[in-house]
Design a protein around this motif. Structure first.
Motif: not given
Length: 293
Positions: A77-91
């Motif tokens: 909840r503390g991470v912006p969605d767009i940042v999480f989407f870009l980072f998590f998918v790659i990871a």
């Protein structure tokens, strides 16, 4: 699609428009609506499952589980969605390929990471480079579902946790006084009662999930917004069907689609709320009793 559309330069008027609307790219645009609806249909229950698990861990009597549940909720909840989407998918993608790399290529001697490059053996690619395009599309869609479910599951966890806390303690104690154990109280009293408190928050999450579907573009999925931008933009002479900038009309169509989705959701959620509130000691339930009287 039609044999009469073989030579676009010989078409005009409605014939041109009919052929334009039935091209392969237009068919992909129509199918992308099904992609969005499928994402919603699959992600919603998966996110709810993540949320339910997070809420249960947050309420757990065991400290490690409670820490995991609260950390998951707070971190996502503390991470912006767009940042999480870009980072998590790659990871996640690289993590899966690295796992298969270790299993399938134990004799590989070259470094997996070389600066910013990530290299694994060809056998570790997911899907394999030789796989059909459908598997690449399904894999990208699966990554999108997991990513959406994790993000919205964290919000659902917070909503469900609050709903569980809102159930009157007296009802739980009464069930225990009748001889129910902790598990029976949870299944027969707490969970059935909490939905009436959770539904308003879950309804908002559903609406936000609908509005968040254009983020599929960031995950490599060709959704309706992607195709509206591509097909609506002004075409050059390299395209068979050049036309002016029609993005306004395409996006107006998407506006109507999302408004219809929102309206249908509101109707369905209102009926579910009324059904769950029937006979409950809530403001909605009291209003129903007064109306019946």
């Amino acid at each position: 699609m039609f044999s009469s559309c073989a030579d676009p330069s010989s078409l005009n008027g409605l014939n041109w428009l009919l052929c334009y609307l039935t091209t392969g790219k237009q068919i992909d645009f129509y199918w992308s609506f099904l992609t969005v609806l499928t994402l919603l249909a699959v992600t919603a229950p998966v996110a709810l499952a993540f949320g339910f698990g997070g809420a249960m861990m947050s309420r757990s009597q065991h400290l490690p589980l409670r820490i995991i549940g609260k950390t998951y909720t707070a971190m996502v909840r503390g991470v912006p969605d767009i940042v999480f989407f870009l980072f998590f998918v790659i990871a996640l993608d690289q993590g899966i390929e690295y796992f298969f790399h270790v299993v399938r290529c134990p004799d590989w001697t070259e470094p997996v990471r070389n600066g910013l490059e990530f290299r694994v053996c060809p056998q570790a690619k997911v899907p394999l480079n030789s796989s059909a395009q459908i598997w690449h599309s399904l894999y990208g869609f699966a990554l999108a579902v997991v990513t959406f479910a994790l993000v919205f599951g964290a919000f659902a966890s917070n909503v469900l946790y609050g709903a569980m806390q809102a159930v009157p303690r007296a009802q739980l104690e009464t069930a225990e006084a009748y001889g129910m154990n902790h598990g029976q109280v949870f299944r027969r009293v707490l969970v059935p009662q909490m939905w009436v408190y959770a539904l308003p928050g879950l309804s908002n999450l559903w609406m936000i999930l609908i509005k968040a579907t254009p983020l599929l573009f960031l995950l490599g999925v060709q959704d309706i917004v992607y195709w509206a931008r591509e097909l609506g933009g002004a075409k050059t002479s390299v395209y068979a069907y050049p036309h002016p900038d029609w993005r306004l009309y395409y996006f107006l169509g998407l506006l109507v689609f999302y408004l219809c989705m929102t309206k249908i959701s509101e109707v369905v959620l209102t009926r579910i709320q009324a059904r769950l509130s029937h006979g409950q000691a809530t403001a909605s339930g009291e209003a129903q009793r007064k109306a019946a009287a």
